[in-house]
Design a protein around this motif. Structure first.
Motif, PDB file in Angstrom:
ATOM      1  N   GLU A 282      -9.112  10.075  -5.285  1.00  0.00           N
ATOM      2  CA  GLU A 282     -10.286   9.547  -4.595  1.00  0.00           C
ATOM      3  C   GLU A 282     -10.212   9.911  -3.112  1.00  0.00           C
ATOM      4  OE1 GLU A 282     -12.918   8.082  -5.669  1.00  0.00           O
ATOM      5  OE2 GLU A 282     -12.393   7.728  -7.788  1.00  0.00           O
ATOM      6  N   LYS A 283     -11.336   9.831  -2.434  1.00  0.00           N
ATOM      7  CA  LYS A 283     -11.411  10.263  -1.033  1.00  0.00           C
ATOM      8  C   LYS A 283     -11.182   9.128  -0.038  1.00  0.00           C
ATOM      9  CE  LYS A 283     -14.483  14.162  -2.036  1.00  0.00           C
ATOM     10  NZ  LYS A 283     -13.383  15.131  -1.920  1.00  0.00           N
ATOM     11  N   THR A 284     -11.150   7.883  -0.525  1.00  0.00           N
ATOM     12  CA  THR A 284     -10.944   6.754   0.376  1.00  0.00           C
ATOM     13  C   THR A 284      -9.607   6.074   0.070  1.00  0.00           C
ATOM     14  OG1 THR A 284     -11.989   5.137  -1.102  1.00  0.00           O
ATOM     15  CG2 THR A 284     -13.431   6.357   0.437  1.00  0.00           C
ATOM     16  N   MET A 285      -9.084   5.357   1.050  1.00  0.00           N
ATOM     17  CA  MET A 285      -7.840   4.628   0.835  1.00  0.00           C
ATOM     18  C   MET A 285      -8.020   3.596  -0.273  1.00  0.00           C
ATOM     19  SD  MET A 285      -4.654   4.186   1.678  1.00  0.00           S
ATOM     20  CE  MET A 285      -4.345   4.820   3.348  1.00  0.00           C
ATOM     21  N   GLU A 286      -9.132   2.905  -0.272  1.00  0.00           N
ATOM     22  CA  GLU A 286      -9.387   1.902  -1.302  1.00  0.00           C
ATOM     23  C   GLU A 286      -9.388   2.538  -2.688  1.00  0.00           C
ATOM     24  OE1 GLU A 286     -12.742  -1.506  -2.474  1.00  0.00           O
ATOM     25  OE2 GLU A 286     -13.103  -0.113  -0.811  1.00  0.00           O
ATOM     26  N   GLY A 287     -10.016   3.703  -2.789  1.00  0.00           N
ATOM     27  CA  GLY A 287     -10.059   4.389  -4.064  1.00  0.00           C
ATOM     28  C   GLY A 287      -8.690   4.848  -4.526  1.00  0.00           C
TER      29      GLY A 287
ATOM     30  N   VAL B  29      -1.045   9.891   1.875  1.00  0.00           N
ATOM     31  CA  VAL B  29      -2.375  10.392   1.527  1.00  0.00           C
ATOM     32  C   VAL B  29      -2.405  11.915   1.674  1.00  0.00           C
ATOM     33  CG1 VAL B  29      -4.821  10.388   2.166  1.00  0.00           C
ATOM     34  CG2 VAL B  29      -3.533   8.233   2.137  1.00  0.00           C
TER      35      VAL B  29
ATOM     36  N   ASP C 118      -0.543   6.879   5.760  1.00  0.00           N
ATOM     37  CA  ASP C 118      -1.389   8.055   5.985  1.00  0.00           C
ATOM     38  C   ASP C 118      -0.687   9.346   5.580  1.00  0.00           C
ATOM     39  OD1 ASP C 118      -3.444   6.475   6.942  1.00  0.00           O
ATOM     40  OD2 ASP C 118      -2.854   6.696   9.044  1.00  0.00           O
TER      41      ASP C 118
ATOM     42  N   ASP D  75       0.831  -1.210   0.000  1.00  0.00           N
ATOM     43  CA  ASP D  75       0.000   0.000   0.000  1.00  0.00           C
ATOM     44  C   ASP D  75       0.863   1.256   0.000  1.00  0.00           C
ATOM     45  OD1 ASP D  75       0.899  -0.501   2.606  1.00  0.00           O
ATOM     46  OD2 ASP D  75      -0.891   0.338   3.553  1.00  0.00           O
TER      47      ASP D  75
END
Length: 542
Positions: free
Chosen positions: A117-122, A81, A78, A26
């Protein structure tokens, strides 16, 4: 994931499950996405410069963010991000300025219009499409050169960030970083143009190292030859590793008078030679040996450890509680000090046992940067003319845990007694404590400094070449270079930019160099892989 930016990459081809360094998939993906975001930001910055628009905040952010993706710097998902969001925010703010100045934003690549995207998955899904293999390239050689430029830029960014912290900047460095990052999305450049772009990266590296040298010496004085103990003193202790002189200075000031001795590790060893740092009475000595032993050595240190910049693989869980990081360095579960307030670190040192006794383990001498060596240049020149010194070897670069690096120890041990070894960077810890003696009072082993002090080595070589009225490549000088990560890539490009030929590189060649690109380096610069110590010495000295 796919990552092959360091020498230890899995199977010599690329890490695909997790990084050999400990980097998780990740984090690798988010680093790829951050670089993609920086490509878009850089496209806007390049267009802005065409219309007289520059932004100092964007400049500083770009090198800092690029530096964060360098091997062994930041493992905290994090934080990436946050950096991706900041890159897009700064890009859009710059877009407004460029548009008002008449810039053409419509012609920019899709990277300049990327919306995270706004999510970690995205974000992780977006990252899958922008990894190293996604860069547009007509053939493998162009892709290889794009990656060479990218990794070189990461190294340049590291030095530019260090220099900026000490108040030294040059827009030409920022301009190249933006130009190079923006070009990674281009499809209109041929192989020759990408070779030129890589050599241009070397030019930016020389300038960045010059700025950092100026920042270090104007702030802390020119290094002077200094003997550094390798043992320890009874009492409380803190170990500092990495590269950052300003962090060390702040720690020394805050720990003064508290009964704590400060020890260096790794590339912090040369800091003992700086006059304004060595004046602290509690700045004692150096602890530890080679890079590959860090994991073994750190649990034995009876105090906390401060990690500055990239300097170690991910720490093991059993001693995470005794490690602190600063600056860009970060790992999940490790205390990060972002503001140079080292009270938590100092409190930890006071709570830990420290050394129970004194131990004398000998000493080494540091401080032979360009100012010190050129101060005795007349003696060096006389020794060469009188044939007391036959040859100089620059044995320098990175260290690592991968087998094959014992070559450098053996090489130095076998260098004839009428030759001098200059060394710098963490690769020297394979042999830094060897007693090689001297030639007419000139030490045969000269520690020039940290990896960025390749600039010092360049200055020494240039001065000697001028004194003898010859080109640098005509000097009795051979470069034996070890590489591990991206700062080594930018230093190599710097040497090639300066026209240095005959470099021997090891312990293995970069996985990102295709046979054709390597052939170009061989033909143009006579670059070659290391062999055995005996073979290479015979080839060099005859």
């Amino acid at each position: 994931m796919f990552c092959y930016q360091c020498e230890q990459t899995a199977k010599g081809t690329g890490c695909t499950v997790q990084g050999v360094c400990g980097k998780q998939p990740d984090v690798a993906a988010l680093q790829d996405l951050l670089i993609y975001s920086l490509m878009g930001l850089s496209q806007v910055a390049v267009e802005g410069r065409k219309h007289g628009v520059t932004d100092s905040d964007v400049n500083v952010f770009t090198v800092k963010a690029s530096f964060s993706t360098l091997t062994n710097v930041d493992f905290d998902a994090d934080r990436f991000v946050e950096l991706i969001g900041q890159a897009v925010e700064k890009r859009d703010q710059l877009k407004a300025k460029v548009k008002n100045a008449g810039g053409n934003l419509a012609s920019l690549n899709k990277a300049a219009h990327f919306i995270p995207e706004k999510t970690m998955e995205g974000l992780l899904t977006q990252a899958e499409a922008v990894g190293l293999k996604s860069y547009p390239a007509d053939n493998p050689d162009i892709l290889s050169l794009k990656h060479t430029v990218l990794f070189g830029i990461k190294g340049v960014s590291a030095y530019a960030d260090h220099a900026q912290i000490l108040g030294q900047e040059d827009d030409s460095v920022y301009a190249y970083v933006h130009e190079g990052l923006a070009a990674l999305q281009r499809t209109d450049m041929d192989t020759a143009q990408w070779v030129d772009m890589a050599l241009k990266c070397g030019g930016a590296a020389v300038k960045a190292m010059e700025l950092l040298d100026r920042g270090n010496t104007e702030t802390y004085g020119h290094p002077v030859p200094t003997q550094v103990p390798l043992g320890h003193k009874k009492g409380k202790a803190i170990l500092i590793s990495g590269h950052d002189l300003q962090d060390l200075d702040a720690l020394l000031k805050q720990a003064e008078g508290k009964g704590i001795n400060i020890y260096t590790h790794g590339e912090m060893l040369p800091t003992h030679g700086y006059p304004k740092l060595k004046q602290y009475g509690h700045f004692y000595g150096h602890y530890g040996t080679a890079w590959q032993n860090q994991i073994k050595e750190f649990p034995n240190f009876p105090g906390p450890i401060l990690m500055t910049t990239n300097c170690i693989q991910r720490p093991k869980n059993e001693y995470k509680d005794t490690i602190f990081t600063s600056g860009l360095v970060g790992w999940p579960g490790v205390t990060h000090i972002a503001d140079q307030n080292f009270k938590p670190l100092i409190d930890a040192a006071l709570a830990m046992p420290g050394f129970e006794d004194d131990a004398d383990k000998g000493e080494v001498t540091v401080g032979f940067a360009h100012n010190a060596v050129l101060g005795v240049a007349d003696k060096v020149i006389e020794a060469v003319k009188g044939k007391a010194i036959r040859h100089f070897f620059l044995v320098a670069g990175c260290d690592g845990a991968k087998p094959g690096r014992n070559y450098y120890t053996e090489f130095v041990e076998k260098v004839p007694e009428d030759c001098v070894v200059l060394t710098l960077a963490c690769g020297k810890f394979r042999f830094f404590d060897k007693k090689l003696g001297d030639i007419g009072g000139i030490p045969r082993l000269l520690d020039v400094g940290q990896c960025n002090d390749a600039y010092s080595a360049i200055q020494i070589a240039s001065a000697l070449a001028n004194a003898f009225g010859m080109g640098v490549n005509e000097l009795p000088l051979s470069l034996i270079i070890s590489w591990y990560e991206q700062k080594a890539v930018c230093v190599l490009l710097a040497l090639l930019h300066l026209g240095m030929k005959g470099i021997r590189l090891g312990p293995s060649l970069p996985a990102f160099l295709t046979p054709n690109v390597l052939d170009t380096l061989v033909k143009n610069f006579d670059i070659k892989p290391i062999g055995t110590a005996d073979e290479d010495l015979r080839a060099i000295l005859g």
